[in-house]
Design an enzyme around this catalytic site. Structure first.
Site, PDB file in Angstrom:
ATOM      1  N   GLU A  91      38.819  41.401  50.909  1.00 44.24           N
ATOM      2  CA  GLU A  91      37.626  40.507  50.739  1.00 44.24           C
ATOM      3  C   GLU A  91      37.909  39.445  50.451  1.00 44.24           C
ATOM      4  O   GLU A  91      38.774  39.322  49.975  1.00 44.24           O
ATOM      5  CB  GLU A  91      36.389  40.612  49.383  1.00 44.24           C
ATOM      6  CG  GLU A  91      35.409  42.566  49.498  1.00 44.24           C
ATOM      7  CD  GLU A  91      34.885  42.824  48.760  1.00 44.24           C
ATOM      8  OE1 GLU A  91      33.858  43.348  48.308  1.00 44.24           O
ATOM      9  OE2 GLU A  91      35.056  41.597  47.608  1.00 44.24           O
ATOM     10  N   CYS A 104      38.154  31.493  50.152  1.00 41.64           N
ATOM     11  CA  CYS A 104      38.956  32.320  48.592  1.00 41.64           C
ATOM     12  C   CYS A 104      39.499  33.469  49.564  1.00 41.64           C
ATOM     13  O   CYS A 104      39.028  33.992  49.484  1.00 41.64           O
ATOM     14  CB  CYS A 104      37.608  32.241  47.582  1.00 41.64           C
ATOM     15  SG  CYS A 104      38.123  33.740  46.091  1.00 41.64           S
ATOM     16  N   CYS A 111      43.709  44.879  42.644  1.00 42.29           N
ATOM     17  CA  CYS A 111      44.690  44.015  42.003  1.00 42.29           C
ATOM     18  C   CYS A 111      45.303  45.153  40.677  1.00 42.29           C
ATOM     19  O   CYS A 111      44.431  45.644  40.001  1.00 42.29           O
ATOM     20  CB  CYS A 111      44.465  43.230  40.720  1.00 42.29           C
ATOM     21  SG  CYS A 111      45.259  41.742  39.622  1.00 42.29           S
ATOM     22  N   CYS A 115      42.597  42.913  34.033  1.00 41.03           N
ATOM     23  CA  CYS A 115      41.909  42.543  33.398  1.00 41.03           C
ATOM     24  C   CYS A 115      40.878  42.616  32.916  1.00 41.03           C
ATOM     25  O   CYS A 115      39.894  43.310  33.510  1.00 41.03           O
ATOM     26  CB  CYS A 115      41.877  40.728  33.492  1.00 41.03           C
ATOM     27  SG  CYS A 115      43.270  39.784  33.847  1.00 41.03           S
ATOM     28  N   CYS A 118      37.017  41.239  34.438  1.00 42.10           N
ATOM     29  CA  CYS A 118      37.718  41.404  36.571  1.00 42.10           C
ATOM     30  C   CYS A 118      36.801  43.253  36.982  1.00 42.10           C
ATOM     31  O   CYS A 118      37.447  43.754  36.921  1.00 42.10           O
ATOM     32  CB  CYS A 118      38.272  40.943  36.678  1.00 42.10           C
ATOM     33  SG  CYS A 118      38.742  40.604  38.560  1.00 42.10           S
ATOM     34  N   GLU A 157      46.696  39.373  42.280  1.00 42.58           N
ATOM     35  CA  GLU A 157      47.298  38.500  41.762  1.00 42.58           C
ATOM     36  C   GLU A 157      48.590  37.556  43.154  1.00 42.58           C
ATOM     37  O   GLU A 157      49.589  38.592  42.946  1.00 42.58           O
ATOM     38  CB  GLU A 157      48.190  38.864  40.839  1.00 42.58           C
ATOM     39  CG  GLU A 157      49.866  38.165  40.015  1.00 42.58           C
ATOM     40  CD  GLU A 157      48.646  36.971  39.204  1.00 42.58           C
ATOM     41  OE1 GLU A 157      47.747  36.820  38.715  1.00 42.58           O
ATOM     42  OE2 GLU A 157      49.442  35.845  40.132  1.00 42.58           O
ATOM     43  N   SER A 211      44.864  30.882  35.225  1.00 41.61           N
ATOM     44  CA  SER A 211      43.711  31.416  34.683  1.00 41.61           C
ATOM     45  C   SER A 211      44.179  31.262  32.866  1.00 41.61           C
ATOM     46  O   SER A 211      44.597  32.579  32.660  1.00 41.61           O
ATOM     47  CB  SER A 211      43.400  33.045  35.365  1.00 41.61           C
ATOM     48  OG  SER A 211      43.433  32.752  36.244  1.00 41.61           O
ATOM     49  N   LEU A 212      44.283  30.779  32.048  1.00 43.58           N
ATOM     50  CA  LEU A 212      44.314  30.790  30.530  1.00 43.58           C
ATOM     51  C   LEU A 212      43.075  31.684  29.731  1.00 43.58           C
ATOM     52  O   LEU A 212      43.898  32.704  29.183  1.00 43.58           O
ATOM     53  CB  LEU A 212      43.864  29.770  29.740  1.00 43.58           C
ATOM     54  CG  LEU A 212      44.424  29.191  29.150  1.00 43.58           C
ATOM     55  CD1 LEU A 212      46.546  29.536  28.455  1.00 43.58           C
ATOM     56  CD2 LEU A 212      43.923  27.595  27.456  1.00 43.58           C
ATOM     57  N   ASN A 287      30.820  35.599  34.461  1.00 42.24           N
ATOM     58  CA  ASN A 287      29.984  36.596  35.406  1.00 42.24           C
ATOM     59  C   ASN A 287      29.843  38.138  35.159  1.00 42.24           C
ATOM     60  O   ASN A 287      30.911  38.905  34.365  1.00 42.24           O
ATOM     61  CB  ASN A 287      31.014  36.437  37.121  1.00 42.24           C
ATOM     62  CG  ASN A 287      30.352  34.881  37.016  1.00 42.24           C
ATOM     63  OD1 ASN A 287      29.538  34.157  37.601  1.00 42.24           O
ATOM     64  ND2 ASN A 287      31.568  34.526  38.150  1.00 42.24           N
ATOM     65  N   CYS A 330      33.454  34.579  40.600  1.00 39.00           N
ATOM     66  CA  CYS A 330      34.643  35.239  40.729  1.00 39.00           C
ATOM     67  C   CYS A 330      34.777  36.371  39.793  1.00 39.00           C
ATOM     68  O   CYS A 330      34.322  36.533  38.435  1.00 39.00           O
ATOM     69  CB  CYS A 330      35.169  33.965  39.115  1.00 39.00           C
ATOM     70  SG  CYS A 330      35.432  32.475  40.138  1.00 39.00           S
TER      71      CYS A 330
HETATM   72  N1  SAH Z   1      44.531  37.106  39.569  1.00 41.37           N
HETATM   73  C1  SAH Z   1      44.352  35.386  40.187  1.00 41.37           C
HETATM   74  C2  SAH Z   1      43.317  35.250  40.837  1.00 41.37           C
HETATM   75  C3  SAH Z   1      42.179  35.383  41.287  1.00 41.37           C
HETATM   76  S1  SAH Z   1      41.325  35.639  39.802  1.00 41.37           S
HETATM   77  C4  SAH Z   1      44.243  35.334  38.605  1.00 41.37           C
HETATM   78  O1  SAH Z   1      43.578  36.120  37.921  1.00 41.37           O
HETATM   79  O2  SAH Z   1      44.172  34.082  38.490  1.00 41.37           O
HETATM   80  C5  SAH Z   1      40.257  34.338  40.216  1.00 41.37           C
HETATM   81  C6  SAH Z   1      39.960  33.759  38.960  1.00 41.37           C
HETATM   82  O3  SAH Z   1      38.125  34.799  38.646  1.00 41.37           O
HETATM   83  C7  SAH Z   1      40.081  33.913  37.580  1.00 41.37           C
HETATM   84  O4  SAH Z   1      40.538  32.352  36.921  1.00 41.37           O
HETATM   85  C8  SAH Z   1      39.709  34.831  37.295  1.00 41.37           C
HETATM   86  O5  SAH Z   1      40.158  34.218  34.819  1.00 41.37           O
HETATM   87  C9  SAH Z   1      38.646  34.053  37.030  1.00 41.37           C
HETATM   88  N2  SAH Z   1      37.830  35.418  36.802  1.00 41.37           N
HETATM   89  C10 SAH Z   1      38.100  36.974  36.912  1.00 41.37           C
HETATM   90  N3  SAH Z   1      36.697  37.809  36.779  1.00 41.37           N
HETATM   91  C11 SAH Z   1      35.470  36.702  36.818  1.00 41.37           C
HETATM   92  C12 SAH Z   1      34.099  36.989  35.650  1.00 41.37           C
HETATM   93  N4  SAH Z   1      34.088  38.435  35.476  1.00 41.37           N
HETATM   94  N5  SAH Z   1      33.777  35.467  35.268  1.00 41.37           N
HETATM   95  C13 SAH Z   1      34.136  34.481  35.569  1.00 41.37           C
HETATM   96  N6  SAH Z   1      35.579  34.876  35.589  1.00 41.37           N
HETATM   97  C14 SAH Z   1      36.552  35.633  36.029  1.00 41.37           C
HETATM   98 FE1  SF4 Z   2      44.198  40.202  38.669  1.00 43.66          FE
HETATM   99 FE2  SF4 Z   2      43.163  37.649  38.783  1.00 43.66          FE
HETATM  100 FE3  SF4 Z   2      41.158  40.158  38.297  1.00 43.66          FE
HETATM  101 FE4  SF4 Z   2      43.645  39.719  36.104  1.00 43.66          FE
HETATM  102  S1  SF4 Z   2      41.651  38.026  36.891  1.00 43.66           S
HETATM  103  S2  SF4 Z   2      42.688  41.545  37.139  1.00 43.66           S
HETATM  104  S3  SF4 Z   2      45.278  38.984  37.732  1.00 43.66           S
HETATM  105  S4  SF4 Z   2      42.362  39.432  39.974  1.00 43.66           S
END
Ligand code: SAH
Ligand code: SF4
Length: 338
Positions: A91, A104, A111, A115, A118, A157, A211-212, A287, A330
């Site tokens: 996507e 993006c 992935c 997490c 996500c 990632e 992504s802290l 989200n 995101c």
């Molecule tokens: N894998 C990488 C890049 C893709 S994720 C990473 O984790 O940084 C892109 C961003 O979306 C990250 O900053 C992640 O923390 C955020 N993200 C993932 N799920 C989310 C959600 N449900 N609500 C808000 N942000 C989210």
């Molecule tokens: Fe992968 Fe980034 Fe989603 Fe974590 S937040 S599962 S590293 S895409």
């Protein structure tokens, strides 16, 4: 063996291939311009000898992604669903603002990092994408929009696919290709510590975002399995080292989750991390995701949190969610059919 995408080759590799096959080296630059400035998606349009055209056709694919679906959000955000040649979902999202159009891109189909918040994480990993497959996502958007920024924040990632991400950044930065300044390219990682050092060593033309998500180990452990491999202390050390050696700021991404990362205690933890480093923090309200344990905080809770953090002169921006209605925001990229 399926053919490799020609867009995955560096300019030097292309030049070597051409020379090895009895062609002039300058053809590499020509082909690069056709691929990345004129964005041709067939070899026929290229003004090269028929014999060279055939050589390229026999050795490299020029197009890797098939468009399956294109959706447009009420806020102007556009999301594309593609399939790779081996039928895996990818996507891409385009986010317009008044002054910018950011793409993006996905770096993997799915992935592996898992997490908890996500949707992409829930999918698991199909495979990493080739550089050509990453670049093709941008080429496709460039056909419809004037792209100003690329963020590596789609599925996957990026630092688990550093070779391809590096190649893509070099091509995006290359004067003979996309010619984008490194300030316009942002790679986001969930915290693959050794790869942060490698990004620095390779001098990949990009900015780094981390992504802290949460600012203490207990909360981060529960949300991001990667924290059990590299905890906050190790991650912050890698960030400090990156900032010191590159002279660039790292942006921290923080997710506001009710009762977990949006409490007074969480604000204190965040301040403790950010204040001495003077990093910029982008906060985003969670989200919708498939985890019933994780909810978005109320507007009041968000505002109280921001006030606490700002009271300590820590710069924190709240990002407006974009494209939620088409699951383009995101953490929502998971081939959801709306
Ligand atoms: N894998 C990488 C890049 C893709 S994720 C990473 O984790 O940084 C892109 C961003 O979306 C990250 O900053 C992640 O923390 C955020 N993200 C993932 N799920 C989310 C959600 N449900 N609500 C808000 N942000 C989210
Ligand atoms: Fe992968 Fe980034 Fe989603 Fe974590 S937040 S599962 S590293 S895409």
């Amino acid at each position: 063996m399926p053919l490799q995408d020609i867009k995955s080759l560096s300019r030097e590799e292309l030049r070597k291939f051409l020379c090895d096959n009895g062609h002039k080296p300058y053809r590499a630059e020509q082909i690069y311009v056709w691929l990345f400035k004129l964005m041709m998606q067939t070899y026929e349009g290229m003004n090269v000898p028929a014999e060279l055209c055939r050589l390229l056709e026999q050795n490299f694919r020029i197009k890797s992604l098939r468009e399956e679906l294109k959706m447009e959000s009420l806020d102007g955000t556009v999301k594309w669903l593609y399939k790779t040649a081996d039928d895996l979902p990818v996507e891409t999202v385009m986010i317009p603002t008044e002054t910018r159009a950011s793409v993006c891109v996905s770096t993997q189909s799915g992935c592996a990092m898992g997490c908890a918040f996500c949707r992409t994480g829930r999918m698991g990993l199909n495979r990493s994408l080739e550089a050509g497959e990453i670049l093709e996502q941008i080429i496709n958007v460039c056909r419809d929009f004037k792209v100003t920024n690329v963020i590596f924040m789609g599925m996957g990632e990026p630092l688990m696919n550093l070779e391809a991400v590096h190649r893509a950044c070099v091509c995006l930065h290359d004067q003979k290709a996309f010619s984008m300044g490194k300030g316009r390219l942002t790679v986001s990682t969930s915290g693959v510590v050794p790869k942060i050092a490698e990004l620095l060593e390779r001098n990949t033309p990009c900015q780094l975002a981390v992504s802290l998500v949460a600012a203490d180990n207990e909360t981060r452990d529960a949300l991001m399995p990667i924290n059990k491999t590299w905890n906050l202390t190790e991650l912050l050390k890698a960030i400090d080292n990156y900032m010191e050696k590159s002279g660039e700021w790292v942006t921290l991404e923080y997710i506001l989750i009710k009762d977990k990362t949006c409490t007074n205690k969480a604000a204190e933890n965040l301040i403790r991390i950010v204040k001495p480093r003077r990093c910029k923090v982008n906060a985003i309200v969670l989200n919708s995701n498939e985890n019933p344990e994780l909810q978005a905080p109320s507007e009041q809770e968000v505002n109280e949190f921001l006030e606490l953090v700002r009271a300590k002169q820590v710069q924190i921006n709240i990002r407006n969610p974009r494209g939620r209605d088409i699951f383009a925001a995101c953490g929502q990229l998971a081939r959801a059919v709306v």
